[in-house]
Each structure stands twice: as structure tokens, then as C-alpha cells.
Write a protein that holds these residues in place. Structure first.
Motif, short mmCIF file in Angstrom:
data_model
loop_
_atom_site.label_atom_id
_atom_site.label_comp_id
_atom_site.label_asym_id
_atom_site.label_seq_id
_atom_site.Cartn_x
_atom_site.Cartn_y
_atom_site.Cartn_z
N SER A 85 0.82 -1.22 0.00
CA SER A 85 0.00 0.00 0.00
C SER A 85 0.85 1.26 0.00
N ALA A 86 2.09 1.16 0.49
CA ALA A 86 3.05 2.26 0.44
C ALA A 86 4.42 1.65 0.16
N ASN A 87 5.32 2.45 -0.35
CA ASN A 87 6.63 1.92 -0.75
C ASN A 87 7.64 2.12 0.38
N ALA A 119 7.65 -1.90 6.88
CA ALA A 119 6.31 -2.39 6.56
C ALA A 119 5.84 -3.43 7.57
N LEU A 120 6.73 -4.34 7.94
CA LEU A 120 6.35 -5.40 8.88
C LEU A 120 6.03 -4.85 10.26
N THR A 121 6.69 -3.76 10.64
CA THR A 121 6.55 -3.25 12.01
C THR A 121 5.61 -2.06 12.10
N ASP A 122 5.05 -1.62 10.99
CA ASP A 122 4.11 -0.50 11.01
C ASP A 122 2.77 -1.02 11.53
N PRO A 123 2.29 -0.52 12.67
CA PRO A 123 1.05 -1.06 13.26
C PRO A 123 -0.19 -0.77 12.43
N ARG A 124 -0.08 0.13 11.45
CA ARG A 124 -1.23 0.40 10.57
C ARG A 124 -1.32 -0.62 9.44
N ILE A 125 -0.22 -1.37 9.23
CA ILE A 125 -0.18 -2.35 8.14
C ILE A 125 -0.43 -3.75 8.67
N LEU A 126 0.38 -4.16 9.64
CA LEU A 126 0.22 -5.47 10.28
C LEU A 126 0.19 -5.28 11.78
N SER A 181 10.15 -9.28 13.30
CA SER A 181 10.37 -8.88 11.91
C SER A 181 11.72 -9.39 11.42
N ASP A 182 12.75 -9.35 12.27
CA ASP A 182 14.05 -9.93 11.88
C ASP A 182 13.91 -11.41 11.57
#
Length: 301
Positions: free
Chosen positions: A151-153, A159-166, A174-175
Motif C-alpha cells: 500500500s506504500a513503498n 512495513a512489517l513493524t508499522d502497526p497500521r499495516i500489520l 520482523s528480523d
């Protein structure tokens, strides 16, 4: 910071102990912990626990009458199950105690920076305002996952740690996910091929499931007391300079802001070392400057 596997096991242990039990009393040792004023905290006392939910990395305790206690442990907050009416630990470490007939849930926080928060809210939709909006990877299919990730680049790490994504994934898992997926933490999400996105989806679910099961087995019937971001058995997180369990190469790291990303160059980047100034600047630009900023991100409603 306790992440999805840790929060899941916390909730399971709490369900065994406080579900259908009345919250007799809340004792605060640190007034700063409580981040809401209306309704007053005493309004929660005497109400029976009807359900528990995970909201990203938050624990939501649903009380009768549609009252909700929301706990955000942040980096160093931890829960402990003690005998009834147990004392709150002395000093700056002890924050609060929640008294139930079978025992007392004690909240502590290590370190000098107090980030943990307690919120009381009421109404049927009350928990939704504390949910950052990220997808639960166990409740969606591949297509929804792919759409959210792209949804964003961003870099994959972000991306894995953004709470709005996942929902519920932080620095540690994430590591581990990226190592299992054989993907570089600085790859941009919109440059991923279909095969790479599928690998990421499978690795995300597989890694989290593996650690949920491991933490369940570790606690047995007890309460989880050894909640940490650095666990024996992790492939790369917290293992800088140690051998990768899959190929034997030394685990590498990228430092940026107050964070560190661990990865295996041989397994994830084709042997290329990423820990240089340019890539550190890239991640720093793509990552909020503080944990508080990252954890405060919410999807617009």
C-alpha cells in the motif's frame, strides 16, 4: 517489546485466571501510568471480566457493562501473577496491581523511561479506538496481505513493524520473519516479486505460529514470566556476530536511530553487507525517530 506471540500467550494465561472473575480493586503506584480520566478508574472496580482481546501489541480486558481496560506494555512493561492482595514491588519498577479473587495481576516496568500506559474506556466500540488498524495475519488471506504490504513503498523492515499495516509485529519477530523469507530488510515493498510476496506471507504466519507454540510449551500451565525480545532459538535477532543457524555465516546488523536490525548476508542479501551509512540513513528516514511515534500510528477512521 512484547509482540504478537508474547501478547497471545499473556492473554491465554490471563483467560485461565481472570475470565468470569470480578475486578475487585485497581491499585496504582505510578499515577502517570493512567492515561485517561473519563470514566474514572474506580468505575472498573467490581465489574466481572467478560473477555480479553489483543489489539496489536495491546491487551484489552473487557468488563461487564462494556467497560474496557487497555494495557500497552511498550518496551519494558511486564505482567506477573501473584497471590491475592500481593504488594506492588517497591521503587520505580512497580506500577500497578489488579486484584481478583484468585490472585493479583501486577504490572512492572524496568528502566528509567516509563512508557507503559493504562486506559479505561466504555462503550461497545471502545476497543476500536485503541486498535492501530493493522491486519491480523491469521485472519486474512494472501491477497489482503499483499495489498497491505504494498500500500506504500516502505522498506520491508518498516512495513512489517508499522502497526497500521500489520498488527503485533515489532523489531524482534520482523528480523526472524525476514530471515525465514530470505529477504533483505531494506528491500522496498513495491519492488517485491509475486514469489517474494508469497514467501513473505508464508514466513510471517509460519514464524509467528512457531513462536506462539514454543511460548505456550515453555509456560506449561504457569504464567509467562520470562518475556523478552531476545530468546534462545532465534535465528538472527540479537545474534550479531554469531553464526546463522542455517548457513553458519556471521549475523550482521544495521544500526539506525535507537534500533538495530539483524540479518544474515548469505541467506538474505546474496552476501552483500548492508551496514553502511547510506543504508542506515535509508532506514532512519523510513522509521519513526522514537518507539512512541511508531506505536502511536493509527489508520484514519
Amino acid at each position: 517489546m512484547p509482540e504478537l506471540p508474547d501478547i497471545t500467550v499473556y492473554i491465554e494465561a490471563l483467560e485461565e485466571r481472570i475470565l468470569s472473575q470480578p475486578l475487585e480493586r485497581v491499585r496504582l503506584a505510578a499515577p502517570f501510568l493512567l492515561r485517561t480520566v473519563d470514566p474514572p478508574l474506580r468505575a472498573a472496580e467490581g465489574r466481572v471480566v467478560r473477555q480479553l482481546r489483543r489489539l496489536g501489541k495491546r491487551i484489552a480486558i473487557g468488563l461487564e457493562g462494556d467497560f474496557w481496560l487497555i494495557l500497552h506494555l511498550m518496551v519494558a512493561g511486564r505482567l506477573h501473577w501473584k497471590p491475592p492482595q500481593a504488594k506492588i514491588p517497591a521503587g520505580r519498577r512497580g506500577l500497578a496491581a489488579f486484584d481478583f479473587p484468585p490472585g493479583t495481576l501486577v504490572l512492572t516496568e524496568a528502566g528509567s523511561r516509563k512508557r507503559a500506559g493504562l486506559y479505561l474506556s466504555s462503550g461497545k466500540a471502545a476497543p476500536d479506538s485503541y486498535d492501530p488498524g493493522g491486519l491480523d495475519v491469521f485472519e486474512v488471506g494472501y491477497e489482503s496481505f499483499r495489498a497491505a504490504i504494498t500500500s506504500a513503498n516502505h522498506t520491508l523492515k518498516r512495513a512489517l513493524t508499522d502497526p497500521r499495516i500489520l498488527g503485533g509485529i515489532g523489531n524482534a519477530y520482523s528480523d526472524e520473519i525476514l530471515h525465514r523469507a530470505r529477504l533483505s530488510p531494506v528491500t522496498l515493498t513495491r519492488k517485491l516479486s509475486g514469489d517474494e510476496l508469497r514467501r513473505l506471507f508464508d514466513a510471517t504466519r509460519g514464524t509467528l505460529l512457531r513462536w506462539i507454540e514454543k511460548l505456550r510449551n515453555d509456560r506449561g500451565g504457569g504464567f509467562p514470566e520470562k518475556v523478552t525480545a531476545f530468546r534462545p532459538g532465534m535465528a538472527v535477532h540479537g545474534r550479531y556476530g554469531k553464526p546463522c543457524p542455517d548457513c553458519g555465516a556471521k549475523v550482521q546488523r544495521i544500526r539506525y536511530a535507537s534500533n538495530e536490525t539483524n540479518y544474515c548476508a548469505r541467506c538474505q542479501t546474496g552476501g552483500k553487507l548492508l551496514a553502511d551509512r547510506a543504508l542506515s540513513r535509508l532506514l532512519k528516514k523510513d522509521w519513526p525517530a522514537t518507539i512512541e511515534q511508531l506505536e502511536s500510528l493509527h489508520k484514519p477512521r
